[in-house]
Enzyme design. Sequence first.
Site, PDB file in Angstrom:
ATOM      1  N   LYS A  18       0.825  -1.348   0.014  1.00 32.47           N
ATOM      2  CA  LYS A  18      -0.007  -0.158   0.353  1.00 32.47           C
ATOM      3  C   LYS A  18       0.559   1.198   0.025  1.00 32.47           C
ATOM      4  O   LYS A  18       0.597   2.446  -0.817  1.00 32.47           O
ATOM      5  CB  LYS A  18      -1.177   0.557   1.225  1.00 32.47           C
ATOM      6  CG  LYS A  18      -1.615  -1.274   1.197  1.00 32.47           C
ATOM      7  CD  LYS A  18      -2.793  -1.272   2.675  1.00 32.47           C
ATOM      8  CE  LYS A  18      -2.068  -1.093   3.696  1.00 32.47           C
ATOM      9  NZ  LYS A  18      -1.887  -2.568   4.002  1.00 32.47           N
ATOM     10  N   ARG A  93     -10.015   1.660   9.194  1.00 36.17           N
ATOM     11  CA  ARG A  93      -9.235   0.289   9.234  1.00 36.17           C
ATOM     12  C   ARG A  93     -10.640  -1.031  10.373  1.00 36.17           C
ATOM     13  O   ARG A  93     -10.160  -1.774  10.676  1.00 36.17           O
ATOM     14  CB  ARG A  93      -8.567   0.374  10.374  1.00 36.17           C
ATOM     15  CG  ARG A  93      -7.009  -0.387   9.981  1.00 36.17           C
ATOM     16  CD  ARG A  93      -5.550   0.075  10.713  1.00 36.17           C
ATOM     17  NE  ARG A  93      -4.930  -0.871  10.611  1.00 36.17           N
ATOM     18  CZ  ARG A  93      -3.539  -0.208   9.711  1.00 36.17           C
ATOM     19  NH1 ARG A  93      -3.723   0.842   8.967  1.00 36.17           N
ATOM     20  NH2 ARG A  93      -2.442  -0.393   9.990  1.00 36.17           N
ATOM     21  N   ARG A 132      11.536  -5.961   5.437  1.00 41.16           N
ATOM     22  CA  ARG A 132      11.170  -4.270   4.932  1.00 41.16           C
ATOM     23  C   ARG A 132      12.430  -3.228   5.472  1.00 41.16           C
ATOM     24  O   ARG A 132      12.886  -3.686   6.551  1.00 41.16           O
ATOM     25  CB  ARG A 132      10.440  -3.760   5.328  1.00 41.16           C
ATOM     26  CG  ARG A 132      10.180  -2.336   5.574  1.00 41.16           C
ATOM     27  CD  ARG A 132       8.219  -2.015   4.607  1.00 41.16           C
ATOM     28  NE  ARG A 132       7.543  -2.729   6.210  1.00 41.16           N
ATOM     29  CZ  ARG A 132       6.215  -1.921   6.306  1.00 41.16           C
ATOM     30  NH1 ARG A 132       5.733  -1.894   5.331  1.00 41.16           N
ATOM     31  NH2 ARG A 132       5.968  -2.381   7.216  1.00 41.16           N
ATOM     32  N   ARG A 165      11.146  -1.302  11.165  1.00 38.30           N
ATOM     33  CA  ARG A 165      10.256  -1.062  11.749  1.00 38.30           C
ATOM     34  C   ARG A 165      10.281  -1.716  13.274  1.00 38.30           C
ATOM     35  O   ARG A 165      10.290  -2.675  13.771  1.00 38.30           O
ATOM     36  CB  ARG A 165       9.029  -0.675  11.079  1.00 38.30           C
ATOM     37  CG  ARG A 165       8.242   0.713  10.543  1.00 38.30           C
ATOM     38  CD  ARG A 165       7.410   0.758   9.594  1.00 38.30           C
ATOM     39  NE  ARG A 165       6.020   0.114   9.934  1.00 38.30           N
ATOM     40  CZ  ARG A 165       4.804  -0.821   9.542  1.00 38.30           C
ATOM     41  NH1 ARG A 165       4.589   0.544   8.055  1.00 38.30           N
ATOM     42  NH2 ARG A 165       4.143  -0.909   9.966  1.00 38.30           N
ATOM     43  N   ARG A 176      -0.634  -8.389  13.680  1.00 34.94           N
ATOM     44  CA  ARG A 176      -1.429  -7.316  12.368  1.00 34.94           C
ATOM     45  C   ARG A 176      -2.129  -7.878  11.520  1.00 34.94           C
ATOM     46  O   ARG A 176      -3.298  -7.799  10.934  1.00 34.94           O
ATOM     47  CB  ARG A 176       0.306  -7.038  12.319  1.00 34.94           C
ATOM     48  CG  ARG A 176       0.316  -6.007  13.317  1.00 34.94           C
ATOM     49  CD  ARG A 176       1.908  -4.878  11.832  1.00 34.94           C
ATOM     50  NE  ARG A 176       1.708  -4.685  10.915  1.00 34.94           N
ATOM     51  CZ  ARG A 176       2.842  -4.749  10.379  1.00 34.94           C
ATOM     52  NH1 ARG A 176       4.144  -4.897  11.030  1.00 34.94           N
ATOM     53  NH2 ARG A 176       2.967  -4.163   9.221  1.00 34.94           N
TER      54      ARG A 176
END
Length: 220
Positions: A18, A93, A132, A165, A176
């Site tokens: 996203k 969300r 990531r 992160r 998540r």
Amino acid sequence: MTEYVKKLLIFGPPGAGKGTQASRVTQDLGIPHIDTGSMIRENIARKTPLGLEAQSYVEKGELSPSEMVIRMISDRLKWDDAVNGWLLDGFPRSIEQAEALSVMGPDGGEVVERVLFIEVPEELLVQRLTSRRICGSCGAVYNLITLKPSKEGICDKCDGELIQRADDNEESVRNRFRVYRESTAPIADYYEGRGLIVSVDGQGGVEEVNERILAACIKA
Ligand code: AP5
């Protein structure tokens, strides 16, 4: 000339791409990228009251309190740069947030023109998230496997340091996905019912997916 819809929402599971796609398509269309995850992380880094309230939720991979995020988005949509369009990333969300957004128009009505639903199989998502890295200064997104920086650990755009992160560890990632399945995935049906959703295959290279996203934004 091709015309595009410019009040957009990008939606999909954690790691679907996203943020990566949103930063490209907002440049292509000349609209602001409004990303609740980054806004909250920035508040955490600056230790604002909002950041202090959200920190423990974000680190565990839980949703931050809706009331706080709804207020943040309602204020942000009133900025001058958002008059002609925007792309929302990370909001809504939950059904509660989708319903709040549906009355944020100037006339108290729906503001979203199209919902881009990026679909990627779960096994690919875990790999993408654990590899990531993001720039600690400008927030640019990299990947140790698929989108490496030119110099190891350094951002190509601003020479900032690349970091992992706090919620990209295995335990938070698993949480998540659970939160996504329970609270966020149901909003696909909500927007399907309103005839706003367009599915986009998120597999393949970043440029390939970008072309699909742009095509999905063309005015009918
Ligand atoms: P948020 O930052 O929104 O996290 P998320 O939804 O989990 O999404 P991600 O940022 O992890 O994934 P992404 O889809 O953007 O993937 P990316 O492009 O980076 O939210 C974080 C937290 O904030 C939440 O858990 C919650 O606590 C809080 N929060 C935020 N909004 C909230 C709200 N509305 N209400 C309450 N709480 C809220 O890509 C992932 C990786 O894959 C990257 O390394 C990238 O380089 C790579 N990649 C991307 N595309 C490709 C491709 N096509 N091929 C190969 N690699 C690719």
